[in-house]
Design a protein around this motif. Structure first.
Motif, PDB file in Angstrom:
ATOM      1  N   THR A  12       0.878  -1.180   0.000  1.00  0.00           N
ATOM      2  CA  THR A  12       0.000   0.000   0.000  1.00  0.00           C
ATOM      3  C   THR A  12       0.912   1.225   0.000  1.00  0.00           C
ATOM      4  N   LEU A  13       0.345   2.337  -0.430  1.00  0.00           N
ATOM      5  CA  LEU A  13       1.168   3.546  -0.509  1.00  0.00           C
ATOM      6  C   LEU A  13       1.642   4.019   0.874  1.00  0.00           C
ATOM      7  N   PRO A  14       0.785   4.013   1.910  1.00  0.00           N
ATOM      8  CA  PRO A  14       1.273   4.450   3.222  1.00  0.00           C
ATOM      9  C   PRO A  14       2.430   3.593   3.743  1.00  0.00           C
ATOM     10  N   VAL A  15       2.317   2.273   3.589  1.00  0.00           N
ATOM     11  CA  VAL A  15       3.377   1.396   4.076  1.00  0.00           C
ATOM     12  C   VAL A  15       4.676   1.658   3.317  1.00  0.00           C
ATOM     13  N   THR A  16       4.570   1.827   2.002  1.00  0.00           N
ATOM     14  CA  THR A  16       5.770   2.087   1.210  1.00  0.00           C
ATOM     15  C   THR A  16       6.379   3.432   1.596  1.00  0.00           C
ATOM     16  N   LEU A  17       5.514   4.419   1.828  1.00  0.00           N
ATOM     17  CA  LEU A  17       6.001   5.734   2.249  1.00  0.00           C
ATOM     18  C   LEU A  17       6.765   5.621   3.559  1.00  0.00           C
ATOM     19  N   LEU A  18       6.215   4.835   4.477  1.00  0.00           N
ATOM     20  CA  LEU A  18       6.868   4.648   5.772  1.00  0.00           C
ATOM     21  C   LEU A  18       8.247   4.008   5.593  1.00  0.00           C
ATOM     22  N   MET A  19       8.338   3.003   4.735  1.00  0.00           N
ATOM     23  CA  MET A  19       9.623   2.343   4.501  1.00  0.00           C
ATOM     24  C   MET A  19      10.605   3.297   3.832  1.00  0.00           C
ATOM     25  N   LEU A  20      10.091   4.131   2.936  1.00  0.00           N
ATOM     26  CA  LEU A  20      10.952   5.134   2.301  1.00  0.00           C
ATOM     27  C   LEU A  20      11.511   6.105   3.340  1.00  0.00           C
ATOM     28  N   GLU A  21      10.689   6.423   4.332  1.00  0.00           N
ATOM     29  CA  GLU A  21      11.156   7.348   5.370  1.00  0.00           C
ATOM     30  C   GLU A  21      12.284   6.722   6.185  1.00  0.00           C
ATOM     31  N   VAL A  22      12.173   5.409   6.447  1.00  0.00           N
ATOM     32  CA  VAL A  22      13.262   4.730   7.164  1.00  0.00           C
ATOM     33  C   VAL A  22      14.541   4.769   6.326  1.00  0.00           C
ATOM     34  N   VAL A  23      14.376   4.509   5.025  1.00  0.00           N
ATOM     35  CA  VAL A  23      15.526   4.534   4.126  1.00  0.00           C
ATOM     36  C   VAL A  23      16.156   5.923   4.090  1.00  0.00           C
ATOM     37  N   ARG A  24      15.298   6.939   4.079  1.00  0.00           N
ATOM     38  CA  ARG A  24      15.802   8.319   4.091  1.00  0.00           C
ATOM     39  C   ARG A  24      16.569   8.593   5.392  1.00  0.00           C
ATOM     40  N   ASP A  25      16.012   8.151   6.530  1.00  0.00           N
ATOM     41  CA  ASP A  25      16.665   8.389   7.820  1.00  0.00           C
ATOM     42  C   ASP A  25      18.015   7.669   7.873  1.00  0.00           C
ATOM     43  N   TRP A  26      18.029   6.432   7.340  1.00  0.00           N
ATOM     44  CA  TRP A  26      19.281   5.666   7.326  1.00  0.00           C
ATOM     45  C   TRP A  26      20.326   6.372   6.458  1.00  0.00           C
ATOM     46  N   HIS A  27      19.875   6.915   5.334  1.00  0.00           N
ATOM     47  CA  HIS A  27      20.803   7.615   4.441  1.00  0.00           C
ATOM     48  C   HIS A  27      21.361   8.860   5.118  1.00  0.00           C
ATOM     49  N   LEU A  28      20.504   9.577   5.832  1.00  0.00           N
ATOM     50  CA  LEU A  28      20.965  10.780   6.523  1.00  0.00           C
ATOM     51  C   LEU A  28      21.973  10.418   7.611  1.00  0.00           C
ATOM     52  N   ALA A  29      21.738   9.255   8.253  1.00  0.00           N
ATOM     53  CA  ALA A  29      22.599   8.880   9.376  1.00  0.00           C
ATOM     54  C   ALA A  29      23.919   8.302   8.903  1.00  0.00           C
ATOM     55  N   THR A  30      23.906   7.587   7.771  1.00  0.00           N
ATOM     56  CA  THR A  30      25.091   6.817   7.410  1.00  0.00           C
ATOM     57  C   THR A  30      25.618   7.126   6.022  1.00  0.00           C
ATOM     58  N   GLY A  31      24.829   7.768   5.190  1.00  0.00           N
ATOM     59  CA  GLY A  31      25.242   8.005   3.815  1.00  0.00           C
ATOM     60  C   GLY A  31      25.033   6.805   2.905  1.00  0.00           C
ATOM     61  N   GLN A  32      24.507   5.700   3.448  1.00  0.00           N
ATOM     62  CA  GLN A  32      24.285   4.510   2.616  1.00  0.00           C
ATOM     63  C   GLN A  32      22.891   4.526   2.015  1.00  0.00           C
ATOM     64  N   ARG A  33      22.806   4.004   0.786  1.00  0.00           N
ATOM     65  CA  ARG A  33      21.524   4.003   0.086  1.00  0.00           C
ATOM     66  C   ARG A  33      20.937   2.599   0.070  1.00  0.00           C
ATOM     67  N   ILE A  34      19.751   2.487   0.627  1.00  0.00           N
ATOM     68  CA  ILE A  34      19.036   1.210   0.666  1.00  0.00           C
ATOM     69  C   ILE A  34      17.876   1.290  -0.324  1.00  0.00           C
ATOM     70  N   GLY A  35      17.598   0.193  -1.022  1.00  0.00           N
ATOM     71  CA  GLY A  35      16.508   0.177  -1.995  1.00  0.00           C
ATOM     72  C   GLY A  35      15.175  -0.194  -1.364  1.00  0.00           C
ATOM     73  N   VAL A  36      14.095   0.150  -2.063  1.00  0.00           N
ATOM     74  CA  VAL A  36      12.747  -0.188  -1.606  1.00  0.00           C
ATOM     75  C   VAL A  36      11.997  -0.853  -2.763  1.00  0.00           C
ATOM     76  N   LYS A  37      11.243  -1.909  -2.452  1.00  0.00           N
ATOM     77  CA  LYS A  37      10.464  -2.588  -3.491  1.00  0.00           C
ATOM     78  C   LYS A  37       9.055  -2.863  -3.001  1.00  0.00           C
ATOM     79  N   PRO A  38       8.094  -2.042  -3.412  1.00  0.00           N
ATOM     80  CA  PRO A  38       6.703  -2.413  -3.159  1.00  0.00           C
ATOM     81  C   PRO A  38       6.315  -3.541  -4.126  1.00  0.00           C
ATOM     82  N   ALA A  39       5.592  -4.511  -3.628  1.00  0.00           N
ATOM     83  CA  ALA A  39       5.239  -5.655  -4.477  1.00  0.00           C
ATOM     84  C   ALA A  39       3.837  -6.128  -4.147  1.00  0.00           C
ATOM     85  N   GLY A  40       3.114  -6.458  -5.188  1.00  0.00           N
ATOM     86  CA  GLY A  40       1.772  -7.010  -4.991  1.00  0.00           C
ATOM     87  C   GLY A  40       0.710  -5.937  -4.977  1.00  0.00           C
ATOM     88  N   GLY A  41      -0.299  -6.082  -5.821  1.00  0.00           N
ATOM     89  CA  GLY A  41      -1.450  -5.187  -5.772  1.00  0.00           C
ATOM     90  C   GLY A  41      -1.284  -3.889  -6.547  1.00  0.00           C
TER      91      GLY A  41
END
Lengths: 286, 336
Positions: B247-276
């Motif tokens: 769902t879009l909210p769940v994916t948005l939430l995961m993107l926010e974690v990825v953004r926070d991780w990038h801000l903290a460490t400079g590392q880029r993590i990918g996100v894959k919404p799947a299904g539906g």
């Protein structure tokens, strides 16, 4: 204290639901004297696209039902129309300015017409198809199969009987329908949609749009997923262009000139939306 | 790819991880339960706002091309056959045979035992052979994940040996929900080890959280952090076998974690919404969410993917609509 009447919001009928137009538009429907009757939804090309998606999704189930079952479901629609007689009569009187007697006659004719077409569901194939004579040890059979999704411009001057006379024959063979109702008199068509919604006809088999045929019909005519285009009510449009657009996407067309009497019952209307499938089959050993 | 593009190996993650000592249940619980709670109403409202963004004409055409390049074209049916995988691959190579301008998808996603068939069907188009299409395999007893660790690891190394470039693993939702975070962490670390090839390279690891089974947004945020800490290159919403899937909210939430991780460490993590995700319109709202949350840099196959089977058909029909000016239909796209 006088009671404040509850005015009805007329919407579209797509996929078994009653959505507002995606565009948010409505237009005012008036009686012959120009007095406001109701607001009707003014469908956009995206509503037409959604209706085609719904109609395509319903083809498998509706065309796969047995002819006998389709006949029963269609007959049930006539039963439900009977229960709404008063409402239909009222809408024809206020909308078209018909007399009580003429309105009743029109509603009666519409219900009878529906029953007439329903009866053909398990009979027309015997007239159209058959066993072909061959000089070989096998059978050769021709059977009619439904074309698929039929887009219809309903007659503009006969909002109920005209609508019934184009929608029912397309359904008989197992096609699904997207119909643009009469632009000036859309209310009986939406009441008819309520009849469909409370009958046994599966969702998506009939989809009713109200609005401007001049605006919507070109999108349906050129739509690659529409298999048939009934232009019976498009006589006042530039229907030659519609026919050309339909030809580009291999769409079967019924011209206004071929359907001069829009409200005459005719088996030809059923046959128009079928394709003939011919198969051969080995004879069993004696 | 530069160093900053490459997700750090788990050993590097340990340098920046936000808790001391070994990854025990207690240490992980202290950290994960210390994360701020999710404002569910705000999240859903934000997602709804992003979903209403109107994308027109030239932007829409560009978005459709981007979507094709981000798709993991997927078949995950019990009835899959080598023939079906071959036709999926030919669709991945040439999505619309009538329009050569349509680019290729990012990857094909298949069950483990189909990896060999996918690799041989791809031939020179396979990423490992210098092509541009990767093979992703769903491993670790997908979709339930209910098997012993030994079986999951064997499952993973089988797929890697058969030529998989990407491994989609499922976390043990039962362990996660009962608070055994250390077990989930250790499994991800172990699977990541199994993704390594003898030559030192490694298959990219996508960690499926199966958000439809995690019940709350707080759990999704915790699972996202856990998967990233343990070494996932991607975090993926769902298997597609459980409703609700992405769902879009769940994916948005995961993107926010990825953004926070990038801000903290400079590392880029990918996100894959799947299904539906079945329509171009849905997919475009995901693109908007990505661009607005982590930036347009993430709109690239090594940082964002769609796991989808029917989405591609809808995108192709939309592209045909733009090209011809009339609505297209399912008769005009190839079937798998």
């Amino acid at each position: 204290m006088t009671r404040l009447a509850v005015a009805k919001t007329y919407k579209l009928y797509i996929g078994g639901a009653f959505p507002r137009s995606e565009s948010g538009r409505t237009y005012a429907v008036a009686d012959p004297a120009g007095v406001f009757l109701a607001n009707a939804a003014q469908a956009s090309r995206k509503d037409a696209r959604n209706a085609v998606v719904a109609a395509r999704g319903a083809v498998g189930g509706w065309s796969g039902a047995t002819a006998y079952n389709r006949g029963q479901v269609l007959y049930r629609i006539a039963e439900m129309m009977e229960g709404r007689r008063a409402q239909f009569v009222d809408e024809l009187r206020s909308g078209l300015g018909l007399s009580e007697r003429d309105a009743v006659a029109d509603v009666d004719a519409s219900i009878d017409r529906w029953v007439w077409y329903a009866g053909w569901a398990d009979k027309y194939a015997q007239l159209v198809g058959g066993a072909n004579p061959v000089s070989g040890p096998y059978f050769n059979l021709s059977v009619p199969v439904p074309s698929g999704v039929i887009a219809i411009v309903a007659p503009q001057d006969s909002p109920l009987l005209g609508l019934v006379n184009v929608v029912a024959p397309a359904l008989v063979a197992g096609n699904t329908v997207v119909v643009i109702a009469s632009e000036r008199f859309p209310l009986p068509a939406m009441t008819f949609a309520e009849v469909l919604a409370t009958s046994d006809v599966p969702k998506g088999v009939v989809n009713v749009l109200t609005g401007s045929p001049a605006e919507i019909a070109p999108w349906l005519a050129s739509h690659a997923d529409v298999d048939g285009l009934d232009l019976t009510g498009a006589g006042s449009l530039d229907w030659v262009d519609l026919e050309i657009a339909a030809a580009d996407t291999l769409t079967r067309v019924l011209r206004p000139s071929q359907a001069e009497d829009a409200v005459a019952q005719s088996l030809e209307r059923v046959i128009a939306w079928t394709e003939i499938k011919t198969v051969w089959h080995t004879q069993s050993l004696r | 790819m530069t160093d900053t593009d490459t997700p750090a190996a788990p050993a590097d993650r340990a340098l920046v991880r936000p808790f001391d000592g070994p990854a025990t249940d207690a240490a992980l619980r202290r950290f994960l339960h210390g994360l701020p709670g999710v404002d569910a109403v705000g999240l859903e409202q934000r997602a709804a706002t992003l979903g209403t963004r109107s994308i027109k004409t030239a932007s829409k055409a560009a978005a459709l091309d981007t979507i094709v390049s981000l798709i993991d074209l997927t078949t995950l049916e019990g009835s899959d056959t080598p023939g079906r995988v071959r036709s999926l691959v030919s669709k991945a190579i040439s999505p619309d045979p009538g329009d050569p301008s349509v680019g290729r998808v990012a990857a094909v996603c298949v069950y483990n035992d189909m990896v060999g068939h996918a690799v041989s069907a791809l031939g020179r188009h396979h990423a490992a052979a210098g092509g541009d299409i990767a093979v992703a395999a769903v491993s670790t007893a997908f979709p339930s994940g209910r098997a012993s660790l030994a079986v999951k690891l064997q499952d993973t190394s089988d797929a890697v040996a058969a030529g998989a470039d990407e491994i989609d693993m499922v976390i043990d939702r039962g362990a996660f929900l009962s608070g055994r975070f250390g077990q989930v962490y250790d499994e991800i670390v172990a699977v990541e080890q199994a993704c390594r090839r003898p030559d030192g390279s490694h298959a990219h690891l996508k960690v499926i959280l199966e958000t439809g089974e995690l019940s709350t947004y707080d759990n999704v945020r915790r699972a996202s952090w856990l998967a990233i800490l343990a070494g996932g290159d991607f975090i993926k919403t769902s298997t597609g076998k459980v409703a609700p899937a992405a769902t879009l909210p769940v994916t948005l939430l995961m993107l926010e974690v990825v953004r926070d991780w990038h801000l903290a460490t400079g590392q880029r993590i990918g996100v894959k919404p799947a299904g539906g995700i079945r329509t171009s319109k849905d997919a475009i709202s995901y693109l908007v969410a990505v661009a607005e949350t982590v930036g347009e840099e993430w709109l690239s196959p090594h940082l964002f993917r769609f796991g989808a089977s029917s989405l591609l058909d809808d995108v192709l029909m939309q592209k045909q609509k733009i090209a011809t000016g009339r609505y297209s239909g399912p008769d005009y796209v190839s079937v798998v």
